[in-house]
Write a protein that holds these residues in place. Structure first.
Motif, PDB file in Angstrom:
ATOM      1  N   SER A   8      63.081 -30.642-109.350  1.00 31.83           N
ATOM      2  CA  SER A   8      63.697 -32.422-109.660  1.00 31.83           C
ATOM      3  C   SER A   8      64.721 -32.855-108.992  1.00 31.83           C
ATOM      4  N   VAL A   9      65.280 -34.180-109.450  1.00 28.39           N
ATOM      5  CA  VAL A   9      65.889 -35.185-108.608  1.00 28.39           C
ATOM      6  C   VAL A   9      67.050 -34.091-108.325  1.00 28.39           C
ATOM      7  N   PRO A  10      67.863 -34.176-106.977  1.00 31.01           N
ATOM      8  CA  PRO A  10      69.418 -33.720-107.335  1.00 31.01           C
ATOM      9  C   PRO A  10      69.836 -34.720-107.828  1.00 31.01           C
ATOM     10  N   SER A  11      70.788 -33.493-108.417  1.00 27.71           N
ATOM     11  CA  SER A  11      71.854 -33.981-109.355  1.00 27.71           C
ATOM     12  C   SER A  11      73.425 -33.982-108.420  1.00 27.71           C
ATOM     13  N   GLU A  12      73.581 -35.785-107.145  1.00 24.12           N
ATOM     14  CA  GLU A  12      74.759 -35.750-106.677  1.00 24.12           C
ATOM     15  C   GLU A  12      75.679 -36.417-107.699  1.00 24.12           C
ATOM     16  N   VAL A  13      76.468 -36.462-106.751  1.00 18.96           N
ATOM     17  CA  VAL A  13      77.599 -37.051-108.191  1.00 18.96           C
ATOM     18  C   VAL A  13      77.597 -38.670-107.590  1.00 18.96           C
ATOM     19  N   GLY A  14      77.291 -39.486-108.936  1.00 20.94           N
ATOM     20  CA  GLY A  14      77.596 -41.311-108.502  1.00 20.94           C
ATOM     21  C   GLY A  14      78.628 -41.914-109.287  1.00 20.94           C
ATOM     22  N   ILE A  15      78.666 -42.673-108.458  1.00 18.28           N
ATOM     23  CA  ILE A  15      79.968 -44.205-108.897  1.00 18.28           C
ATOM     24  C   ILE A  15      78.885 -45.410-109.085  1.00 18.28           C
ATOM     25  N   MET A  16      79.892 -45.730-110.397  1.00 20.71           N
ATOM     26  CA  MET A  16      79.423 -46.773-110.902  1.00 20.71           C
ATOM     27  C   MET A  16      79.231 -48.126-110.501  1.00 20.71           C
ATOM     28  N   ILE A  17      77.901 -48.834-110.692  1.00 23.71           N
ATOM     29  CA  ILE A  17      78.042 -49.812-109.791  1.00 23.71           C
ATOM     30  C   ILE A  17      77.340 -50.881-110.840  1.00 23.71           C
ATOM     31  N   ASP A  18      77.387 -52.059-110.328  1.00 27.01           N
ATOM     32  CA  ASP A  18      76.489 -53.328-111.575  1.00 27.01           C
ATOM     33  C   ASP A  18      75.763 -54.136-110.159  1.00 27.01           C
ATOM     34  N   LEU A  19      74.770 -53.196-111.056  1.00 26.35           N
ATOM     35  CA  LEU A  19      73.743 -54.907-110.007  1.00 26.35           C
ATOM     36  C   LEU A  19      72.867 -55.742-111.357  1.00 26.35           C
ATOM     37  N   ALA A  20      73.365 -55.194-111.866  1.00 27.08           N
ATOM     38  CA  ALA A  20      72.349 -56.644-113.265  1.00 27.08           C
ATOM     39  C   ALA A  20      72.965 -58.041-112.899  1.00 27.08           C
ATOM     40  N   SER A  21      74.612 -58.386-112.152  1.00 26.93           N
ATOM     41  CA  SER A  21      74.801 -59.326-111.902  1.00 26.93           C
ATOM     42  C   SER A  21      74.939 -59.790-110.775  1.00 26.93           C
ATOM     43  N   GLU A 104      42.103 -49.879-105.399  1.00 28.44           N
ATOM     44  CA  GLU A 104      41.193 -49.755-106.618  1.00 28.44           C
ATOM     45  C   GLU A 104      41.454 -51.124-107.268  1.00 28.44           C
ATOM     46  N   THR A 105      42.884 -51.694-107.413  1.00 28.56           N
ATOM     47  CA  THR A 105      42.361 -52.733-109.021  1.00 28.56           C
ATOM     48  C   THR A 105      43.612 -53.607-108.891  1.00 28.56           C
ATOM     49  N   THR A 106      43.344 -55.003-108.282  1.00 34.17           N
ATOM     50  CA  THR A 106      44.321 -56.201-107.753  1.00 34.17           C
ATOM     51  C   THR A 106      44.097 -57.336-109.375  1.00 34.17           C
ATOM     52  N   GLY A 107      45.401 -57.393-109.533  1.00 35.03           N
ATOM     53  CA  GLY A 107      45.372 -58.364-110.559  1.00 35.03           C
ATOM     54  C   GLY A 107      46.929 -58.646-111.272  1.00 35.03           C
ATOM     55  N   PHE A 108      46.512 -60.076-112.289  1.00 31.36           N
ATOM     56  CA  PHE A 108      47.688 -60.423-112.996  1.00 31.36           C
ATOM     57  C   PHE A 108      48.287 -60.094-113.860  1.00 31.36           C
ATOM     58  N   ALA A 109      49.604 -60.250-114.533  1.00 32.69           N
ATOM     59  CA  ALA A 109      50.200 -59.457-115.478  1.00 32.69           C
ATOM     60  C   ALA A 109      51.351 -59.725-115.851  1.00 32.69           C
ATOM     61  N   ALA A 110      51.727 -60.209-117.225  1.00 34.26           N
ATOM     62  CA  ALA A 110      52.687 -60.561-116.826  1.00 34.26           C
ATOM     63  C   ALA A 110      53.942 -59.504-116.591  1.00 34.26           C
ATOM     64  N   VAL A 111      54.943 -59.708-115.929  1.00 35.60           N
ATOM     65  CA  VAL A 111      55.567 -58.251-115.889  1.00 35.60           C
ATOM     66  C   VAL A 111      57.366 -58.962-116.552  1.00 35.60           C
ATOM     67  N   ARG A 112      57.943 -58.190-117.408  1.00 36.12           N
ATOM     68  CA  ARG A 112      59.227 -58.836-117.769  1.00 36.12           C
ATOM     69  C   ARG A 112      60.403 -58.225-117.228  1.00 36.12           C
ATOM     70  N   LEU A 113      61.351 -58.554-117.075  1.00 34.67           N
ATOM     71  CA  LEU A 113      62.992 -57.511-116.780  1.00 34.67           C
ATOM     72  C   LEU A 113      63.596 -57.856-117.993  1.00 34.67           C
ATOM     73  N   THR A 114      65.027 -57.140-117.594  1.00 32.34           N
ATOM     74  CA  THR A 114      65.717 -56.673-118.451  1.00 32.34           C
ATOM     75  C   THR A 114      66.717 -56.053-118.166  1.00 32.34           C
ATOM     76  N   TRP A 115      67.715 -56.427-118.503  1.00 34.13           N
ATOM     77  CA  TRP A 115      68.569 -55.527-117.652  1.00 34.13           C
ATOM     78  C   TRP A 115      69.787 -55.012-119.111  1.00 34.13           C
ATOM     79  N   THR A 116      69.663 -54.001-119.027  1.00 33.05           N
ATOM     80  CA  THR A 116      70.574 -53.208-119.940  1.00 33.05           C
ATOM     81  C   THR A 116      71.989 -52.771-120.383  1.00 33.05           C
ATOM     82  N   GLY A 117      72.186 -53.043-119.020  1.00 31.50           N
ATOM     83  CA  GLY A 117      73.547 -52.793-118.467  1.00 31.50           C
ATOM     84  C   GLY A 117      73.564 -52.712-117.503  1.00 31.50           C
ATOM     85  N   PRO A 118      74.964 -52.269-116.634  1.00 29.81           N
ATOM     86  CA  PRO A 118      75.370 -52.923-115.239  1.00 29.81           C
ATOM     87  C   PRO A 118      74.293 -52.215-114.151  1.00 29.81           C
ATOM     88  N   ALA A 119      73.414 -50.818-114.803  1.00 25.18           N
ATOM     89  CA  ALA A 119      72.393 -50.554-113.476  1.00 25.18           C
ATOM     90  C   ALA A 119      71.643 -50.072-114.652  1.00 25.18           C
TER      91      ALA A 119
END
Length: 260
Positions: A8-21, A104-119
């Motif tokens: 599993s991914v190590p759990s280093e101490v995290g710091i709050m960030i605001d990527l959504a803005s 093996e495959t390339t094609g078109f698709a609708a890709v939608r992004l929604t920020w549900t919190g600051p990060a």
């Protein structure tokens, strides 16, 4: 054959960030590359995200490039088959331009992004169906490195000794043996230039009804063609530049960016 895994991914101490803005309202543009004789894309995305099931996802959100804005979702099966799905006017002005020969495959698709919190981000796609949620975080080490990276000039990416130094730092961050400069599956010589990086703290993805599992860190980097992606989940902000292979075709494509 599956990549070997280091758990599993190590759990280093995290710091709050605001990527959504920072990332949600970026202007779209068709601009010019930072260096003569190159084409480029600028924005952000999930550089790569391995799951313990053997699947790998990646996301590219480029509101600015030589050919105009686009989004892409990349997927690798446990068996090693890559697919790239483009939300944009053309396949050959998006990621398949450089990585398509390894897919093996390339094609078109609708890709939608929604920020549900600051990060926290939700990524959805119509066909194939994708529901992907993730959260990102930083650490004191990443914060210091990001601050240093943002003040270095773009010219520092043209000095091989400085690029190698960045690749060594990536290994120290647990990203494995990345190559920031190299030959793409298309034959383009490209340089990836992340300015800020953040760990993917948690994620879940369901692709066409299949739960892809939990994020993990791999012992060996997943590759698309001969290009290595990170061994653990990373969200990056920056740009990439590729040498123009055919100036006449490049200019024709720039002049007619919406032709199929």
């Amino acid at each position: 054959m599956l990549d070997s895994r280091s758990g599993s991914v190590p759990s280093e101490v995290g710091i709050m960030i605001d990527l959504a803005s920072r990332l949600s309202e970026r202007p779209v543009a068709r601009g010019s590359a930072p260096w003569p004789g190159h084409e480029y894309a600028k924005g952000w995305g999930v550089f790569g995200l391995p799951f313990d099931s053997g699947h790998v996802l990646a996301l590219r959100v480029f509101p600015e490039s030589s050919f105009g804005p686009y989004r892409t979702v990349w997927h690798r099966t446990p068996g090693g088959a890559w697919s790239i799905y483009v939300d944009g006017p053309r396949l050959d002005t998006a990621c398949p331009r450089y990585y398509g020969p390894a897919c093996e495959t390339t094609g078109f698709a609708a890709v939608r992004l929604t920020w549900t919190g600051p990060a926290s981000l939700r990524v959805t796609m119509d066909a194939p169906s994708l529901q992907w949620t993730l959260s990102a975080r930083t650490t004191p080490v990443l914060t210091a490195l990001n601050a240093m990276s943002t003040v270095l000039p773009l010219a520092s990416w043209r000095a091989r000794t400085l690029v190698r130094g960045r690749e060594r730092m990536a290994r120290a961050l647990g990203l494995g043996r990345l190559q920031m400069t190299g030959v793409m599956p298309s034959g383009h010589v490209g340089t990836l230039m992340p300015r800020r990086m953040y760990y993917v703290a948690d994620a879940r993805a369901v692709l066409d009804g299949t739960d892809l599992g939990r994020p993990t860190r791999l012992d060996r980097n997943p590759r698309i063609g001969e290009v290595p992606l990170p061994a653990r989940g990373i969200l990056a902000i920056g740009q990439a530049a590729w040498q123009v292979r055919n100036p006449t075709a490049h200019e024709r494509t720039r002049t007619n960016p919406k032709l199929n």
